[in-house]
Design a protein around this motif. Structure first.
Motif, PDB file in Angstrom:
ATOM      1  N   ASP B 181     -16.566 -46.573  56.748  1.00  0.00           N
ATOM      2  CA  ASP B 181     -15.797 -45.460  57.055  1.00  0.00           C
ATOM      3  C   ASP B 181     -15.499 -45.531  58.455  1.00  0.00           C
ATOM      4  OD1 ASP B 181     -18.176 -44.886  57.808  1.00  0.00           O
ATOM      5  OD2 ASP B 181     -18.204 -42.742  57.246  1.00  0.00           O
ATOM      6  N   LEU B 182     -16.377 -46.340  59.465  1.00  0.00           N
ATOM      7  CA  LEU B 182     -15.910 -46.284  60.731  1.00  0.00           C
ATOM      8  C   LEU B 182     -14.549 -47.302  61.003  1.00  0.00           C
ATOM      9  CD1 LEU B 182     -19.265 -46.151  62.788  1.00  0.00           C
ATOM     10  CD2 LEU B 182     -17.493 -44.310  62.123  1.00  0.00           C
ATOM     11  N   ALA B 186     -10.891 -46.723  62.268  1.00  0.00           N
ATOM     12  CA  ALA B 186     -10.235 -47.671  63.111  1.00  0.00           C
ATOM     13  C   ALA B 186      -9.043 -47.842  62.582  1.00  0.00           C
ATOM     14  CB  ALA B 186     -11.374 -49.013  63.824  1.00  0.00           C
ATOM     15  N   GLN B 195      -8.640 -54.588  69.105  1.00  0.00           N
ATOM     16  CA  GLN B 195      -9.140 -53.129  69.510  1.00  0.00           C
ATOM     17  C   GLN B 195     -10.196 -52.743  68.614  1.00  0.00           C
ATOM     18  OE1 GLN B 195      -5.227 -51.253  68.948  1.00  0.00           O
ATOM     19  NE2 GLN B 195      -5.088 -51.136  71.230  1.00  0.00           N
ATOM     20  N   LYS B 196      -9.978 -52.967  67.273  1.00  0.00           N
ATOM     21  CA  LYS B 196     -11.137 -52.786  66.376  1.00  0.00           C
ATOM     22  C   LYS B 196     -12.417 -53.473  66.699  1.00  0.00           C
ATOM     23  CE  LYS B 196     -10.647 -54.131  62.350  1.00  0.00           C
ATOM     24  NZ  LYS B 196     -10.005 -54.431  61.047  1.00  0.00           N
ATOM     25  N   LYS B 199     -13.619 -52.140  70.573  1.00  0.00           N
ATOM     26  CA  LYS B 199     -13.841 -50.947  70.648  1.00  0.00           C
ATOM     27  C   LYS B 199     -15.068 -50.152  69.758  1.00  0.00           C
ATOM     28  CE  LYS B 199      -9.021 -49.744  72.592  1.00  0.00           C
ATOM     29  NZ  LYS B 199      -9.346 -49.263  74.059  1.00  0.00           N
ATOM     30  N   VAL B 200     -14.795 -50.950  68.444  1.00  0.00           N
ATOM     31  CA  VAL B 200     -15.715 -50.413  67.507  1.00  0.00           C
ATOM     32  C   VAL B 200     -16.945 -51.249  66.938  1.00  0.00           C
ATOM     33  CG1 VAL B 200     -15.872 -49.340  65.190  1.00  0.00           C
ATOM     34  CG2 VAL B 200     -13.907 -48.744  66.739  1.00  0.00           C
ATOM     35  N   PRO B 203     -19.476 -52.762  70.133  1.00  0.00           N
ATOM     36  CA  PRO B 203     -20.236 -51.854  70.782  1.00  0.00           C
ATOM     37  C   PRO B 203     -21.403 -51.526  69.559  1.00  0.00           C
ATOM     38  CG  PRO B 203     -18.115 -51.264  71.323  1.00  0.00           C
ATOM     39  CD  PRO B 203     -18.060 -52.325  70.190  1.00  0.00           C
ATOM     40  N   LEU B 204     -20.779 -51.284  68.298  1.00  0.00           N
ATOM     41  CA  LEU B 204     -22.028 -50.790  67.431  1.00  0.00           C
ATOM     42  C   LEU B 204     -22.940 -52.199  66.817  1.00  0.00           C
ATOM     43  CD1 LEU B 204     -19.798 -48.674  65.027  1.00  0.00           C
ATOM     44  CD2 LEU B 204     -21.574 -48.030  66.831  1.00  0.00           C
ATOM     45  N   GLN B 278     -28.892 -45.808  74.418  1.00  0.00           N
ATOM     46  CA  GLN B 278     -29.134 -44.474  74.824  1.00  0.00           C
ATOM     47  C   GLN B 278     -28.165 -43.798  75.764  1.00  0.00           C
ATOM     48  OE1 GLN B 278     -30.910 -42.775  72.551  1.00  0.00           O
ATOM     49  NE2 GLN B 278     -31.286 -45.025  71.743  1.00  0.00           N
TER      50      GLN B 278
END
Ligand SMILES: Nc1ncnc2c1ncn2[C@@H]1O[C@H](COP(=O)(O)OP(=O)(O)OP(=O)(O)O)[C@@H](O)[C@H]1O
Ligand SMILES: [Mg+2]
Lengths: 402, 278
Positions: B181-182, B186, B195-196, B199-200, B203-204, B278
């Protein structure tokens, strides 16, 4: 024609190894079930047609697996249709090249997701700004827009929190803020409130309706909950096994189910949450306030009732008198004013039955239904409420007062 | 008993290697010099810092990345190595491991990203990774010597081949594990592929990629003794010498130094990924 914001024509999605073949089978009249048995392919959406008008909330409702998510995802091509047209402002987005599609997604429509789909590594502000950020580097303007959007959903002050620090309701507000930030014409909401608990859910529904008053977006809202559909939908489309079986206003769907499926869908509906004062009110017996107790008594005797409402020349509700008080007044030569009961319990025509119960227990007179200028429109007697809840059509008004 | 004449597989491999050395000689030479320069640069930096300062830096790093117990262990462990006289060897080994890992990251992360984007590329690369990891690491030494001569470079090349797969695998895994769903979100907001990714997805995927890099560090460290067979200096060479000369005491000391270094590098790299989140 200019009214229609979204038009879909024969939109179909077949999942599986050879969708084109599935499409042919559908064209040859095979059913979803037959195609599944013969080829193992799933027909997600089967030749759906509808139009969504600018500024309306269009609800798509259906049981789990009926193809709602697939259908709404074909509106922004997160899923590519196997066949059919998806016209947004008259332009078929199925034909768009990737960069054109990106532009449409960036400027024309946003999506709100069932499980929120917030980016966990980004703050609330950075989540909200995402749809603007991908458009270009103008950070200052974007930040201002995102903050404004957060304010709109009541989340100012939370910009630096992370999604996991917020409650479900607040997370979905972020989802909504993110969708609103780039000021799209169209909002796609796939079971946006289904993951929230009932009270929060109702709040969010009300808030969406409130926002909608000023925003006037075109909203396509998916739900499997009839109550929700009836509450927020201007029009409702019912889906079954990938097909659209009925499109209509909430009243049309309730009063004239197109087929057994729709009927079964709506038969369990809690009528107290659907029917309003308008649906069950009766014509009030009333008199002008310049008459005396004698006239009141006579009117009540003629109609065989035990109380009567008193209005002024402009039909504004002033109070009520009971037959007993009127008889006393005639004997003791009192004026109408002396026996007038002023503190009546009133409701508005759009009050739901469920919200009336408490008011009814507190008063011995029927409830008075008044419009926002306090003009008497009707009365609600106990019997009508019970009759309507029991599904007795005699107590339900089609479109006027009985 | 032969059912049919033995396939000349060994000859074919040798011919291929000959062909490569004949035709790509200048390329391998340039590569050798590049890598050698890189390693020397790291050694130069590390050895120009006084041992106490370097130990303090590592201790601080361990403190920042994890708990104080690990920081204490780091301080005591590295001081012990220094005290036993293995500091120079440790620096050579560290340079070897760092170079191998940095090269593994530079090559491995992009490959991981690439195979995360399409199932076809993944299906091509995965068997190669299996092959790289199951082939006994010694075998890599032979072509490494032929292409890169004797010294630290063939050691690094063999280490990279052996250590890189986890970085590739876990980069791929990390990106593919990003919830659907993320990705939809995006896409729905009109992200480009890049960008996906930046930016997504990346990082994850960072904690998972860090876990892959941590494994690569451990595998590179496990190669130091093998790398010493082709002339790479460092603690591995000390162990190798002790083994050939049957000197149990020295062997134990050098081995202990490797273990300490392994634990320190493991704990620090293991926790950086999660601290960053964190
Ligand atoms: N990617 C896919 N591949 C194959 N079949 C799919 C895929 N996505 C959905 N389907 C099938 O298509 C049908 C419609 O699914 P869809 O998710 O649109 O239903 P839904 O109405 O949204 O249901 P729910 O209320 O459970 O979300 C289902 O039978 C589902 O199994
Ligand atoms: Mg769904």
């Amino acid at each position: 024609m200019a009214q229609s914001k979204i038009t879909i024509r024969n939109v179909t999605k077949v999942f599986g190894k050879s969708p084109k073949q599935g499409m042919n089978l559908l064209n040859n009249g095979k059913t979803k079930q037959q195609i599944l048995e013969e080829t193992g392919m799933t027909v997600g959406v089967n030749k759906a047609n509808f139009e969504v008008n600018a500024g309306e909330i269009f609800v798509i409702m259906g049981l789990s697996g009926s193809g709602k998510s697939t259908l709404v995802r074909m509106l922004n091509r997160l899923i590519d249709p196997t066949d059919g047209q998806v016209l947004i402002d008259g332009e078929d987005i199925v034909k768009l090249k990737p960069h054109q599609l990106r532009e449409v997604r960036r400027r024309k429509m946003s999506m709100v997701f069932q499980r929120f789909a917030l980016f966990p590594h980004r703050t609330v502000l950075n989540n909200t700004i995402y749809g603007l950020e991908v458009q270009g580097p103008d950070k200052q303007v974007q930040k201002a827009k995102a903050l404004q959007s957060l304010k709109l959903v009541g989340l100012d002050g939370y910009e630096n929190s992370y999604p996991k620090e917020l409650s479900g309701g607040m997370q979905q507000r972020v989802g909504l803020a993110r969708a609103l930030a780039n000021d799209p014409d169209i909002l796609l909401m796939d079971e946006a409130f289904s993951a929230l608990d009932p009270l929060i859910r109702k709040d969010m529904q009300n808030e969406l309706l409130e926002l909608q008053e000023t925003m006037e977006k075109t909203i396509v809202f998916i739900t499997h909950d009839l109550d929700e559909a009836l509450r927020i939908g201007d029009r409702i489309a019912l889906m079954k096994d990938g097909s659209i079986v009925q499109v209509g206003t909430p009243e049309e769907i309730l009063m004239n189910p197109a087929n057994d499926y729709v009927e079964r869908f709506v038969e369990d509906v809690d009528l107290s949450k659907v029917l309003t004062a308008f649906n069950i009110m009766k014509r009030p017996e009333k008199m002008q306030n310049d008459r005396g107790p004698r006239v009141a008594l006579q009117l009540m005797r003629d109609e065989g009732i035990s109380s009567i409402y008193v209005v002024d020349k402009r039909q504004k509700l002033i109070g009520a008198v009971t037959a007993q008080d009127a008889a006393e007044a005639v004997k003791n030569n009192q004026s109408l004013e002396d026996i007038l009961i002023h503190d009546l319990t009133t409701v508005t025509p759009d009050t739901l039955i469920v919200d009336m119960f408490e008011k009814m227990t507190g008063s011995s007179l029927p409830l008075a239904v008044v419009d926002d200028e306090n003009r008497l429109k009707g009365i609600i007697v106990r019997g009508a409420v019970i009759g309507a809840l029991a599904g007795d059509d005699n107590h339900i008004n089609g479109n006027g007062v009985n | 008993m032969q059912l049919f004449p033995k396939l000349p597989l060994a000859e074919w491999v040798e011919q291929a290697v000959d062909f490569l050395t004949d035709n790509l000689g200048p390329f391998f030479e340039a590569l050798t010099e590049g890598i050698e320069g890189f390693v020397e640069f790291i050694v130069l930096i590390l050895s120009s810092i006084p041992a106490v300062v370097l130990i303090a830096i590592f201790t601080g790093l361990a403190w920042w990345a994890s708990r104080w117990t690990i920081a204490l262990f780091t301080a005591v462990g590295l001081l012990l190595i220094q005290n036993l006289g293995y500091w120079d060897g440790t620096i050579d080994t560290l340079a070897l491991v760092l170079s191998s890992v940095i090269i593994s990251i530079i090559i491995g992360v992009p490959i991981g990203i690439w195979i995360s984007q399409s199932d076809r590329s993944r299906n091509v690369i995965t068997p190669i990774l299996d092959f790289m990891q199951t082939m006994p690491a010694f075998v890599y030494l032979i072509p490494a010597i032929l292409f890169f001569g004797i010294g630290v470079v063939p050691g690094i090349i063999a280490s990279v081949i052996f250590a890189m797969p986890p970085t590739i695998r876990l980069t791929n895994l990390g990106i593919r594990q990003v919830p659907e769903d993320l990705i939809e979100a995006a896409n729905a907001f009109g992200s480009t592929t890049n960008q996906k990714l930046f930016k997504v997805q990346l990082p994850l995927a960072t904690p998972t990629i860090m876990a892959g890099i941590n494994q690569s560090i451990m595998l590179a460290l496990s190669m130091v003794v093998i790398a010493s067979l082709v002339g790479a200096p460092g603690l591995g060479a000390d162990v190798y010498r002790a083994v050939t000369q049957l000197r149990v005491g020295t062997g134990f000391e050098a081995g202990l130094a490797i273990v300490i270094l392994a634990i320190v590098l493991d704990r620090i790299s293991q926790n950086i990924g999660s601290t960053k989140q964190q």
